[in-house]
Design a protein around this motif. Structure first.
Motif, mmCIF file in Angstrom:
data_model
loop_
_atom_site.group_PDB
_atom_site.id
_atom_site.type_symbol
_atom_site.label_atom_id
_atom_site.label_comp_id
_atom_site.label_asym_id
_atom_site.label_seq_id
_atom_site.Cartn_x
_atom_site.Cartn_y
_atom_site.Cartn_z
ATOM 1 N N VAL A 296 3.345 5.586 -4.200
ATOM 2 C CA VAL A 296 2.160 4.740 -4.404
ATOM 3 C C VAL A 296 2.169 3.588 -3.406
ATOM 4 O O VAL A 296 1.131 3.221 -2.836
ATOM 5 N N ARG A 297 3.359 3.044 -3.183
ATOM 6 C CA ARG A 297 3.503 1.984 -2.172
ATOM 7 C C ARG A 297 3.086 2.500 -0.790
ATOM 8 O O ARG A 297 2.395 1.802 -0.038
ATOM 9 N N ASN A 298 3.496 3.720 -0.464
ATOM 10 C CA ASN A 298 3.103 4.318 0.818
ATOM 11 C C ASN A 298 1.584 4.398 0.945
ATOM 12 O O ASN A 298 1.010 4.044 1.984
ATOM 13 N N LEU A 299 0.945 4.880 -0.096
ATOM 14 C CA LEU A 299 -0.515 5.023 -0.070
ATOM 15 C C LEU A 299 -1.193 3.667 0.075
ATOM 16 O O LEU A 299 -2.192 3.534 0.792
ATOM 17 N N ALA A 300 -0.649 2.656 -0.596
ATOM 18 C CA ALA A 300 -1.231 1.313 -0.508
ATOM 19 C C ALA A 300 -1.065 0.723 0.893
ATOM 20 O O ALA A 300 -1.991 0.100 1.426
ATOM 21 N N LEU A 301 0.113 0.923 1.488
ATOM 22 C CA LEU A 301 0.363 0.411 2.839
ATOM 23 C C LEU A 301 -0.612 1.018 3.848
ATOM 24 O O LEU A 301 -1.195 0.305 4.678
ATOM 25 N N ILE A 302 -0.781 2.324 3.774
ATOM 26 C CA ILE A 302 -1.683 3.001 4.707
ATOM 27 C C ILE A 302 -3.132 2.631 4.429
ATOM 28 O O ILE A 302 -3.931 2.443 5.358
ATOM 29 N N SER A 303 -3.476 2.491 3.143
ATOM 30 C CA SER A 303 -4.839 2.101 2.791
ATOM 31 C C SER A 303 -5.178 0.731 3.369
ATOM 32 O O SER A 303 -6.286 0.506 3.867
#
Length: 294
Positions: free
Chosen positions: A89-96
């Protein structure tokens, strides 16, 4: 046209979004291109893999339906639960945030301890009692700390659908196999028909416009116990299985479940002007779709 990435697309919610996206008979305007992925086609624990996918497909929106939902197994498999429910989820937030992508992340009532006396508001203090709940809480924290613009978290509860493993499908199976069954009556909440949540997500995501990540609650309307839910499933399906109400302590599990997980939905209804179906109406719809409504 928007390019929309849906992770966890083989799960209950992802499967419902997938079906709605290809159903021309719905009232949902979908002039968009969807990319439906699962753990085999996109490893969201791999930051580089997500980045490459987003770049290659010019993704504008991410709907994260992926989750480690084996609540009891998580108690002895914390590493994998944390990898999917938090780090991914952290990965998705960073890329978002970096790519200015709108992120809709799905969370759970398990972030609460279930000791409330009135429906939980979005800003109530979280206090998870299980590994699953803690990893989902950490996923929420990651999204809020990174704070990608135009993004939201939706907490939901007691999810079921025609797809996957869930309470409704389990009750239908056991109701046909057994003469009697004990069902917990001292855990109170509201079911969520995944199709209703999927429709809501597709309806509201174009309207999301915020600078700070916001949290919303979503379940169907109404209040009941697991026992009440099972009784209605058996009644609608005309199954003869006798149900016996039991206390949680009579059915011990590795993970603690919230005894009270009612969610207040006034915020999502007010902000997006949606109408949420009553739980019995949604159960009726689901059973008809499954061919189990008698």
């Amino acid at each position: 046209m928007l390019n929309i990435l849906v992770t966890g697309s083989n799960g209950q919610l992802g499967s419902e979004i997938k079906e709605l996206a290809r159903d021309d008979g719905t009232k949902i305007p979908i002039p968009n291109k969807f990319f439906f992925t699962n753990k085999n086609s996109l490893d969201i624990t791999d930051l580089d893999a997500i980045y490459e996918f987003v770049e290659q497909n010019s993704i504008h929106v991410i709907i994260n339906c992926a989750a480690y939902t084996a609540v009891d197994k998580a108690e002895i498999d914390e590493s994998n639960a944390n990898a999917i429910n938090h780090l991914a989820v952290r990965n998705l937030a960073l890329i978002s945030k970096e790519k200015k992508i709108k992120l809709i992340h799905i969370s759970t009532d398990y972030v609460f301890d279930g000791k409330n006396y009135k429906p939980y508001m979005e800003d109530d203090t979280t206090h998870p009692q299980s590994v699953y709940g803690k990893t989902k809480q950490n996923g929420e924290k990651a999204v809020r700390e990174i704070n990608p613009k135009n993004s939201i978290i939706i907490r939901t509860s007691w999810v079921y659908s025609c797809y996957g493993t869930n309470f409704v499908r389990t009750m239908l199976r056991l109701g046909k196999e057994r003469d009697s069954l004990g069902v917990i009556y001292d855990q109170i909440g509201t079911p969520t028909y995944a199709r209703d949540l999927a429709k809501t997500i597709l309806e509201i995501f174009p309207k999301i416009d915020n600078d700070i990540v916001d949290i919303y609650n979503y379940s169907n309307e109404g209040v009941l116990s697991w026992y009440d839910f099972a009784k209605e499933i058996m009644r609608m399906a005309k199954l003869k299985c006798k149900l016996n109400p039991i206390e949680t302590k009579e059915y011990p599990t590795p993970a603690l479940r919230p005894h009270y997980s009612l969610l207040n939905k006034s915020k999502i209804k007010k902000d997006f002007g949606i109408v949420i179906p009553y739980w019995k109406d949604s159960l009726d719809e689901c059973l008809k779709k499954m061919g189990e409504r008698k």
